[in-house]
Design an enzyme around this catalytic site. Sequence first.
Site, PDB file in Angstrom:
ATOM      1  N   ASP A 277     114.160  53.545 -16.561  1.00 23.93           N
ATOM      2  CA  ASP A 277     115.657  53.075 -16.648  1.00 23.93           C
ATOM      3  C   ASP A 277     115.902  51.703 -16.531  1.00 23.93           C
ATOM      4  O   ASP A 277     117.035  51.281 -16.550  1.00 23.93           O
ATOM      5  CB  ASP A 277     116.326  53.660 -15.393  1.00 23.93           C
ATOM      6  CG  ASP A 277     115.679  53.545 -14.001  1.00 23.93           C
ATOM      7  OD1 ASP A 277     114.752  52.579 -14.074  1.00 23.93           O
ATOM      8  OD2 ASP A 277     115.866  54.338 -13.128  1.00 23.93           O
TER       9      ASP A 277
ATOM     10  N   GLU B 114     110.101  45.732 -15.141  1.00 26.80           N
ATOM     11  CA  GLU B 114     110.178  45.389 -14.100  1.00 26.80           C
ATOM     12  C   GLU B 114     109.525  43.940 -13.968  1.00 26.80           C
ATOM     13  O   GLU B 114     108.512  43.480 -14.851  1.00 26.80           O
ATOM     14  CB  GLU B 114     109.497  46.308 -12.812  1.00 26.80           C
ATOM     15  CG  GLU B 114     110.162  47.501 -12.882  1.00 26.80           C
ATOM     16  CD  GLU B 114     111.733  47.529 -12.232  1.00 26.80           C
ATOM     17  OE1 GLU B 114     112.231  46.541 -12.012  1.00 26.80           O
ATOM     18  OE2 GLU B 114     112.155  48.778 -12.444  1.00 26.80           O
TER      19      GLU B 114
ATOM     20  N   ASP C 291      89.279  59.600 -16.152  1.00 25.05           N
ATOM     21  CA  ASP C 291      90.025  60.523 -15.343  1.00 25.05           C
ATOM     22  C   ASP C 291      91.478  60.051 -15.187  1.00 25.05           C
ATOM     23  O   ASP C 291      92.325  60.992 -15.280  1.00 25.05           O
ATOM     24  CB  ASP C 291      89.357  60.931 -14.125  1.00 25.05           C
ATOM     25  CG  ASP C 291      87.935  61.408 -14.229  1.00 25.05           C
ATOM     26  OD1 ASP C 291      87.758  62.358 -15.225  1.00 25.05           O
ATOM     27  OD2 ASP C 291      86.855  60.893 -13.751  1.00 25.05           O
TER      28      ASP C 291
ATOM     29  N   CYS D 172     109.896  54.776  -6.695  1.00 22.01           N
ATOM     30  CA  CYS D 172     108.809  55.594  -7.209  1.00 22.01           C
ATOM     31  C   CYS D 172     109.677  56.696  -8.086  1.00 22.01           C
ATOM     32  O   CYS D 172     110.551  57.332  -7.583  1.00 22.01           O
ATOM     33  CB  CYS D 172     107.748  56.199  -6.576  1.00 22.01           C
ATOM     34  SG  CYS D 172     106.615  57.552  -7.405  1.00 22.01           S
TER      35      CYS D 172
ATOM     36  N   HIS E 221     100.463  53.180  -3.855  1.00 26.27           N
ATOM     37  CA  HIS E 221     101.334  54.295  -3.638  1.00 26.27           C
ATOM     38  C   HIS E 221     101.007  55.171  -4.854  1.00 26.27           C
ATOM     39  O   HIS E 221     100.990  56.442  -4.487  1.00 26.27           O
ATOM     40  CB  HIS E 221     102.775  53.947  -3.690  1.00 26.27           C
ATOM     41  CG  HIS E 221     103.746  55.150  -3.651  1.00 26.27           C
ATOM     42  ND1 HIS E 221     104.486  55.346  -2.708  1.00 26.27           N
ATOM     43  CD2 HIS E 221     104.483  55.758  -4.987  1.00 26.27           C
ATOM     44  CE1 HIS E 221     105.170  56.399  -2.850  1.00 26.27           C
ATOM     45  NE2 HIS E 221     105.281  56.718  -4.286  1.00 26.27           N
ATOM     46  N   GLU E 222     100.986  54.848  -5.970  1.00 26.76           N
ATOM     47  CA  GLU E 222     100.759  55.821  -7.126  1.00 26.76           C
ATOM     48  C   GLU E 222      99.462  56.583  -7.118  1.00 26.76           C
ATOM     49  O   GLU E 222      99.259  57.609  -7.679  1.00 26.76           O
ATOM     50  CB  GLU E 222     101.224  55.200  -8.529  1.00 26.76           C
ATOM     51  CG  GLU E 222     102.608  54.544  -8.646  1.00 26.76           C
ATOM     52  CD  GLU E 222     103.612  55.637  -8.559  1.00 26.76           C
ATOM     53  OE1 GLU E 222     103.455  56.735  -8.806  1.00 26.76           O
ATOM     54  OE2 GLU E 222     104.648  55.084  -7.918  1.00 26.76           O
TER      55      GLU E 222
ATOM     56  N   MET F 272     102.931  55.925   1.259  1.00 34.48           N
ATOM     57  CA  MET F 272     103.588  56.916   0.199  1.00 34.48           C
ATOM     58  C   MET F 272     105.084  57.243   0.351  1.00 34.48           C
ATOM     59  O   MET F 272     105.651  58.064  -0.011  1.00 34.48           O
ATOM     60  CB  MET F 272     102.637  58.282   0.737  1.00 34.48           C
ATOM     61  CG  MET F 272     101.436  58.263   0.172  1.00 34.48           C
ATOM     62  SD  MET F 272     101.026  57.614  -1.232  1.00 34.48           S
ATOM     63  CE  MET F 272     102.145  59.097  -2.329  1.00 34.48           C
TER      64      MET F 272
ATOM     65  N   HIS G 116     101.725  55.302 -14.761  1.00 34.02           N
ATOM     66  CA  HIS G 116     102.684  54.374 -15.607  1.00 34.02           C
ATOM     67  C   HIS G 116     103.355  53.484 -14.732  1.00 34.02           C
ATOM     68  O   HIS G 116     104.431  54.081 -13.724  1.00 34.02           O
ATOM     69  CB  HIS G 116     103.604  55.232 -16.488  1.00 34.02           C
ATOM     70  CG  HIS G 116     102.877  56.282 -17.457  1.00 34.02           C
ATOM     71  ND1 HIS G 116     103.840  57.060 -18.070  1.00 34.02           N
ATOM     72  CD2 HIS G 116     101.711  56.324 -17.907  1.00 34.02           C
ATOM     73  CE1 HIS G 116     102.914  57.945 -18.877  1.00 34.02           C
ATOM     74  NE2 HIS G 116     101.744  57.460 -18.803  1.00 34.02           N
TER      75      HIS G 116
ATOM     76  N   ASP H 180     106.795  60.744 -22.295  1.00 29.88           N
ATOM     77  CA  ASP H 180     106.105  61.502 -21.628  1.00 29.88           C
ATOM     78  C   ASP H 180     107.258  62.587 -20.897  1.00 29.88           C
ATOM     79  O   ASP H 180     106.933  63.323 -19.804  1.00 29.88           O
ATOM     80  CB  ASP H 180     105.407  60.827 -20.308  1.00 29.88           C
ATOM     81  CG  ASP H 180     106.138  60.013 -19.544  1.00 29.88           C
ATOM     82  OD1 ASP H 180     107.568  59.924 -19.932  1.00 29.88           O
ATOM     83  OD2 ASP H 180     105.659  59.258 -18.599  1.00 29.88           O
TER      84      ASP H 180
ATOM     85  N   HIS I 298      99.580  59.706  -5.223  1.00 30.65           N
ATOM     86  CA  HIS I 298     100.052  60.659  -5.992  1.00 30.65           C
ATOM     87  C   HIS I 298      98.740  61.265  -6.980  1.00 30.65           C
ATOM     88  O   HIS I 298      98.733  62.649  -7.184  1.00 30.65           O
ATOM     89  CB  HIS I 298     101.100  60.095  -6.844  1.00 30.65           C
ATOM     90  CG  HIS I 298     102.518  60.001  -6.247  1.00 30.65           C
ATOM     91  ND1 HIS I 298     103.036  60.948  -5.309  1.00 30.65           N
ATOM     92  CD2 HIS I 298     103.571  59.125  -6.402  1.00 30.65           C
ATOM     93  CE1 HIS I 298     104.039  60.293  -4.914  1.00 30.65           C
ATOM     94  NE2 HIS I 298     104.425  59.391  -5.418  1.00 30.65           N
TER      95      HIS I 298
ATOM     96  N   HIS J 164     105.386  62.476  -1.182  1.00 29.51           N
ATOM     97  CA  HIS J 164     106.214  61.160  -0.765  1.00 29.51           C
ATOM     98  C   HIS J 164     106.031  61.367   1.065  1.00 29.51           C
ATOM     99  O   HIS J 164     106.104  62.675   1.351  1.00 29.51           O
ATOM    100  CB  HIS J 164     107.568  61.143  -1.213  1.00 29.51           C
ATOM    101  CG  HIS J 164     107.591  60.535  -2.373  1.00 29.51           C
ATOM    102  ND1 HIS J 164     108.580  60.735  -3.404  1.00 29.51           N
ATOM    103  CD2 HIS J 164     106.715  59.399  -2.970  1.00 29.51           C
ATOM    104  CE1 HIS J 164     108.320  59.803  -4.570  1.00 29.51           C
ATOM    105  NE2 HIS J 164     107.097  59.231  -4.173  1.00 29.51           N
TER     106      HIS J 164
END
Length: 367
Positions: A226, A249, A209, A122, A268-269, A286, A244, A221, A272, A278
């Site tokens: 990468d 990938e 939201d 992440c 996972h995201e 996480m 995002h 952003d 957040h 994490h």
Amino acid sequence: MAPKVSQLFSSIFLLFLVFPVLSHAGSFASPKGGKPSPFEFLEHLQGCHKGQKVEGLQELKKYLEKFGYLNYNHFKNHTHAKDDDFDDFLESAIKTYQLNYHLKTTGALDAQTVSKMMMPRCGVADIINGTSWMRAAKKRHPVGHNTIHTIAHYSFFDGNPKWSKTHLTYGFPSGTQSNIISAVARAFDKWASVSHFTFSQIQDYTNADLKVSFHRRDHGDGLPFDGPGGTLAHAWSPSDGRFHYDADEQWSIGPVPNAFDLETVALHEIGHLLGLGHSSVQDAIMFSGIASGVTKGEYQQEIQTLDYDFLEYDFHNSEVKEFPESSNQGVGNLDSSGNEHQETKGMEEMESVAPPPPLIKSESLVP
């Protein structure tokens, strides 16, 4: 910092550890086209230690800055920020990384440390504004699941940002494939089943939201992706709502060799998005990294012990500090060096959205 809240808390038990890992042999994904992973430079640094000067250590410093472990701007003498010298600051940063990931704290780039750093992960920093919550103490909490007990592993964004409501809407840009929407929706459903949050999809992406989208490289952003095999996705803490995926990938629905499961990364995201940082527990949802060909979060009746992330919320709106867009906590207020910068309202309108890539279904095992 968030103000002190009343003693009345609602507990969110987030189901995330000791899930069976359903996969082919998990491995680091082979980037598309045989191109090297963005983290592959770490491999030839194995064995490096303080006092050496080795080509590539400058890239390691950038890596550690990106994920919050190193910031030479905080030091009076930061002459080594852009060179290949293995100095005291770099050794200290590596030791902190090793502590967070339960590695032997040598301060050197041993094989285990390099292997962990090379794992696709992440893009959210492990340490935000100089504070790491990854090694928070474990506590045991009975949660009323008959004989099931849980171990809570606390991890929050700095300032404990939170939503002022429990029902959140989510949306996708027009043209997003239905199988992608279904995979992410399943992740939202799982969070709803173990928390006080409820979620519903709306067609109005702009006013949702939570906004889920795909992007490539520098997409506006301040946190460029990468390429294949590096950072897989990133999301912002409350109440920004952006999530995002990296469109470069190889994504899959279900466990597929050399591809990443959309739903697992969404689980996972979304954590957040709800305010969690994490975890240092490798099998946790996480945890920052994931190998290709792996899924997490499947429910099975035979599980006898479940582990939850435990998060306390106070939903008395008058006492909740809701961060404005200009000061959101989490990944949204860090640049690539781990420094704070201001987000602007409507930033998502300036971002370049990429079309989602074709997916691989586990049942077909398309190469």
